[in-house]
Design an enzyme around this catalytic site. Structure first.
Site, PDB file in Angstrom:
ATOM      1  N   GLY A  55      19.437  26.189  38.071  1.00  0.00           N
ATOM      2  CA  GLY A  55      18.460  25.168  37.734  1.00  0.00           C
ATOM      3  C   GLY A  55      18.541  23.993  38.697  1.00  0.00           C
ATOM      4  O   GLY A  55      17.538  23.356  38.999  1.00  0.00           O
ATOM      5  N   ALA A  56      19.774  23.693  39.190  1.00  0.00           N
ATOM      6  CA  ALA A  56      19.934  22.511  40.023  1.00  0.00           C
ATOM      7  C   ALA A  56      20.378  22.793  41.458  1.00  0.00           C
ATOM      8  O   ALA A  56      20.265  21.924  42.314  1.00  0.00           O
ATOM      9  CB  ALA A  56      20.917  21.553  39.360  1.00  0.00           C
ATOM     10  N   SER A  57      20.923  23.980  41.732  1.00  0.00           N
ATOM     11  CA  SER A  57      21.280  24.287  43.127  1.00  0.00           C
ATOM     12  C   SER A  57      21.065  25.768  43.399  1.00  0.00           C
ATOM     13  O   SER A  57      20.889  26.566  42.478  1.00  0.00           O
ATOM     14  CB  SER A  57      22.746  23.916  43.420  1.00  0.00           C
ATOM     15  OG  SER A  57      23.624  24.877  42.888  1.00  0.00           O
ATOM     16  N   THR A  58      21.055  26.091  44.677  1.00  0.00           N
ATOM     17  CA  THR A  58      20.914  27.500  45.077  1.00  0.00           C
ATOM     18  C   THR A  58      21.911  27.783  46.177  1.00  0.00           C
ATOM     19  O   THR A  58      22.206  26.890  46.990  1.00  0.00           O
ATOM     20  CB  THR A  58      19.460  27.814  45.484  1.00  0.00           C
ATOM     21  OG1 THR A  58      19.320  29.226  45.647  1.00  0.00           O
ATOM     22  CG2 THR A  58      19.057  27.131  46.788  1.00  0.00           C
ATOM     23  N   GLN A  59      22.468  28.980  46.188  1.00  0.00           N
ATOM     24  CA  GLN A  59      23.498  29.347  47.172  1.00  0.00           C
ATOM     25  C   GLN A  59      23.090  30.595  47.952  1.00  0.00           C
ATOM     26  O   GLN A  59      22.506  31.514  47.376  1.00  0.00           O
ATOM     27  CB  GLN A  59      24.836  29.659  46.490  1.00  0.00           C
ATOM     28  CG  GLN A  59      25.568  28.488  45.914  1.00  0.00           C
ATOM     29  CD  GLN A  59      24.933  27.916  44.668  1.00  0.00           C
ATOM     30  OE1 GLN A  59      24.551  26.744  44.610  1.00  0.00           O
ATOM     31  NE2 GLN A  59      24.747  28.736  43.672  1.00  0.00           N
ATOM     32  N   GLU A  88      31.086  27.988  44.559  1.00  0.00           N
ATOM     33  CA  GLU A  88      30.082  28.704  43.755  1.00  0.00           C
ATOM     34  C   GLU A  88      29.493  29.865  44.573  1.00  0.00           C
ATOM     35  O   GLU A  88      29.353  30.989  44.073  1.00  0.00           O
ATOM     36  CB  GLU A  88      28.984  27.719  43.339  1.00  0.00           C
ATOM     37  CG  GLU A  88      28.124  28.210  42.198  1.00  0.00           C
ATOM     38  CD  GLU A  88      27.088  27.177  41.781  1.00  0.00           C
ATOM     39  OE1 GLU A  88      27.081  26.049  42.336  1.00  0.00           O
ATOM     40  OE2 GLU A  88      26.261  27.505  40.917  1.00  0.00           O
TER      41      GLU A  88
HETATM   42  N1  LIG Z   1      14.946  34.225  30.892  1.00  0.00           N
HETATM   43  C1  LIG Z   1      15.069  33.127  31.623  1.00  0.00           C
HETATM   44  C2  LIG Z   1      16.275  32.399  31.584  1.00  0.00           C
HETATM   45  C3  LIG Z   1      16.365  31.240  32.375  1.00  0.00           C
HETATM   46  N2  LIG Z   1      15.317  30.852  33.116  1.00  0.00           N
HETATM   47  C4  LIG Z   1      15.404  29.663  33.977  1.00  0.00           C
HETATM   48  O1  LIG Z   1      16.420  29.883  34.919  1.00  0.00           O
HETATM   49  C5  LIG Z   1      17.001  28.640  35.262  1.00  0.00           C
HETATM   50  C6  LIG Z   1      18.447  28.653  34.977  1.00  0.00           C
HETATM   51  O2  LIG Z   1      19.094  29.547  35.748  1.00  0.00           O
HETATM   52  P1  LIG Z   1      20.673  29.592  35.642  1.00  0.00           P
HETATM   53  O3  LIG Z   1      21.118  30.482  36.711  1.00  0.00           O
HETATM   54  O4  LIG Z   1      21.109  29.855  34.269  1.00  0.00           O
HETATM   55  O5  LIG Z   1      21.003  28.066  36.037  1.00  0.00           O
HETATM   56  P2  LIG Z   1      22.234  27.159  35.688  1.00  0.00           P
HETATM   57  O6  LIG Z   1      23.454  27.968  35.860  1.00  0.00           O
HETATM   58  O7  LIG Z   1      22.050  26.516  34.375  1.00  0.00           O
HETATM   59  O8  LIG Z   1      22.114  26.033  36.796  1.00  0.00           O
HETATM   60  P3  LIG Z   1      23.050  25.711  38.064  1.00  0.00           P
HETATM   61  O9  LIG Z   1      23.627  26.998  38.542  1.00  0.00           O
HETATM   62  O10 LIG Z   1      22.153  25.084  39.078  1.00  0.00           O
HETATM   63  O11 LIG Z   1      24.090  24.761  37.569  1.00  0.00           O
HETATM   64  C7  LIG Z   1      16.376  27.573  34.398  1.00  0.00           C
HETATM   65  O12 LIG Z   1      15.403  26.943  35.159  1.00  0.00           O
HETATM   66  C8  LIG Z   1      15.780  28.362  33.273  1.00  0.00           C
HETATM   67  O13 LIG Z   1      14.640  27.723  32.797  1.00  0.00           O
HETATM   68  C9  LIG Z   1      14.164  31.595  33.163  1.00  0.00           C
HETATM   69  O14 LIG Z   1      13.245  31.239  33.880  1.00  0.00           O
HETATM   70  N3  LIG Z   1      14.046  32.725  32.405  1.00  0.00           N
HETATM   71 CA   LIG Z   2      24.426  28.920  37.720  1.00  0.00          CA
END
Ligand SMILES: Nc1ccn([C@@H]2O[C@H](COP(=O)(O)OP(=O)(O)OP(=O)(O)O)[C@@H](O)[C@H]2O)c(=O)n1
Ligand SMILES: [Ca+2]
EC number: 3.6.1.5
Length: 513
Positions: free
Chosen positions: A217-221, A176
């Site tokens: 939402g669950a990890s950071t890189q 990722e």
């Molecule tokens: N306009 C937005 C859109 C999304 N979010 C927040 O951004 C996070 C999601 O970011 P994203 O990069 O989409 O995470 P995922 O890909 O779903 O998660 P991961 O990469 O960890 O699997 C969530 O907490 C969501 O509430 C936000 O604050 N404002």
């Molecule tokens: Ca993501």
């Protein structure tokens, strides 16, 4: 019969004139033929456009991306473009562990959208990939069997689509980070080298790459090319050879440090000292209230270690809107006490000194953009970001809600926490200073493409990034044709001139012409 006087000289002057005329005619004909051949031979063929689809099955939601590129240029850098992003309704696929079939049904709308975007005759040849990230990594840790069921449900759905299914899998945190880094550097043109300079490999000035910061939402890189080539930790180092150049890249993915899981980790820590179900939380605005199910809160591997039996089934969170207090609570998530290497970020994870510019995307961008802290050229200085956060967190919830009626309440209510978390992660976690903070650019898109791991993933799986620099034409098509015509004209002119000088035709002799 006497010939009339003066008839001979007349005959003599007509012949050379004819010769000059024929010569001139042939010359014009040759030039026309030359231009015609050069133009038709090098004519651009009609564009053959290719398509590729990647589904980003994130922890909070799934996005479907459609990319396109000209077939004849697929190995060039920077030619792949995003033409569509479709947001799948509902939660991320890991949220369907209780109703697996709904995960596949949720993809329906976006797959239909992709069928509209990609021309029908190309459906079968268009590859489709699905990559799941930290939400599925966590589900897999929690219950591997259920995670595989979710994955095979979405796989079956993709197989039954008209596209060319190429796989659905959980990608590693390393992948990722790496693909996010490839994506932004591909889009920013960091791998590009100028055509003419390719003849002089030693002198070629290669652009510096940009580091990648991805917050989900669950990890950071965090991924970047450090100054020191040798890495102290093999699991954090990657080696790439792209377009004829080698890159030693540092990367680390922190599972549980995406912003949703980080909020959960903060809440369970706060709960440890709580005596009642009511929890005052400085990371939410005053006047904001939220009920959190205790069972849900402990249901993640990120919080499971803190599990304790509580007398109440629900936590009642009440905001107190205090940036400083919020930051203090968040900083406790970063364990800086021990480091087995010369340098660490947090939790004993190796991190070489920060180097160069960084592109921060996904939730880094969503949050900083909402807070007006993501100016295009350079970000607001760290100190003004902090004062913006102080001011924003202190605003009562009723005022914030009224000011942003168009923003989803789930997002809006968490921007105080999220902004504070981002500053803490970058400053305390990764140790960006006042100066290096200025090297971070918060970016959502580069051109028409979203910054994220999906494009890099597709480029890699379709072998569109060659290890060696493909042979590039040093001249453009127009330049080539122009130069061909010009040099031919010069050549013909020189021949004519030479012929005139050395074999002085009769027509040029004194007294005849
Ligand atoms: N306009 C937005 C859109 C999304 N979010 C927040 O951004 C996070 C999601 O970011 P994203 O990069 O989409 O995470 P995922 O890909 O779903 O998660 P991961 O990469 O960890 O699997 C969530 O907490 C969501 O509430 C936000 O604050 N404002
Ligand atoms: Ca993501």
């Amino acid at each position: 019969m006497d010939e009339p006087k003066g008839a001979k000289p007349k005959m003599a002057s007509t012949k050379p004139k004819m010769a000059v005329l024929i010569l001139g005619f042939l010359f014009v004909l040759a030039v026309i033929a030359l231009i015609t051949v050069a133009v038709t031979q090098n004519q651009r063929l009609p564009k053959n456009i290719k398509y590729g689809i990647v589904l980003d099955a994130g922890s909070s939601h799934t996005n479907l991306y459609v990319y396109t590129w000209p077939a004849e240029k697929e190995n060039d850098t920077g030619v792949v473009q995003q033409v569509e992003v479709c947001k799948v309704e509902g939660p991320g696929i890991s949220g369907y562990s209780q109703a697996v079939q709904n995960a596949s049904r949720s993809l329906q709308h976006c797959l239909e959208r992709a069928q509209e975007v990609v021309p029908q005759q190309q459906h079968q040849e268009t590859p489709v990939y699905l990559g799941a990230t930290a939400g599925m990594r966590l589900l897999s840790l929690e219950n591997r069997h259920v995670a595989m069921e979710v994955l095979s449900a979405v796989e079956n759905r993709l197989r039954s689509s008209p596209f060319n299914f190429q796989g659905a899998r959980i990608i590693t945190g390393q992948e990722e980070g790496a693909y996010g880094w490839i994506t932004i550097n591909y889009l920013l043109g960091s791998f590009k080298q100028s055509g003419w300079l390719n003849f002089l490999p030693k002198l070629t000035s290669i652009k510096e790459t940009v580091g990648a910061l991805d917050l989900g939402g669950a990890s950071t890189q965090i991924t970047f090319v450090p100054e020191q080539e040798q890495s102290e930790s093999q699991e954090n180092s990657l080696h790439f050879r792209l377009y004829g150049k080698s890159y030693n890249v540092y990367t680390h993915s922190f599972l549980c440090y995406g912003k949703d899981q980080a909020l959960r980790m903060k809440l369970v820590r706060d709960l440890q000292n709580a005596e009642t179900a009511r929890l005052q939380d400085p990371c939410f605005h005053t006047g904001y209230e939220r009920n959190v199910s205790i069972r849900d809160l402990y249901a993640s591997p990120c919080t499971a270690n803190y599990k304790q039996s509580l007398a109440f089934p629900q936590l009642h969170v009440v905001g107190s809107g205090d940036y400083q207090a919020c930051q203090t609570r968040i900083e406790e998530l970063f364990n800086k006490t021990s480091c087995p290497y010369s340098k660490c970020s947090f939790n004993g994870i190796f991190q070489p000194p920060l180097q160069g510019h960084f592109g921060a995307f996904s939730a880094f961008y969503f949050v900083m953009n909402f807070l007006n802290l993501s100016a295009d050229s350079s970000p607001a200085p760290l100190n003004s970001a902090i004062s913006t956060m102080k001011n924003f967190c202190s605003r009562p919830w009723s005022e914030v809600k009224a000011a942003y009626p168009q923003v989803k309440e789930k997002y809006l209510s968490e921007y105080c926490f999220s902004g504070t978390y981002i500053i803490s992660l970058l400053k305390t976690g990764y140790e960006f200073s006042l100066e290096t903070w200025q090297q971070i650019q918060f970016l959502g898109k580069i051109g028409s493409s979203d910054a994220g791991w999906t494009l890099g993933y597709m480029l890699n799986l379709t072998n569109m990034i060659p290890a060696e620099q493909p042979l590039m034409r040093p001249l453009s098509h127009a330049g080539y044709v122009g130069l061909m015509v010009l040099s031919s004209l010069v050549l013909v002119g020189a021949l004519l001139l030479g012929w005139c000088i050395f074999r002085k035709p009769r027509c040029l002799r004194k007294g005849i012409v």
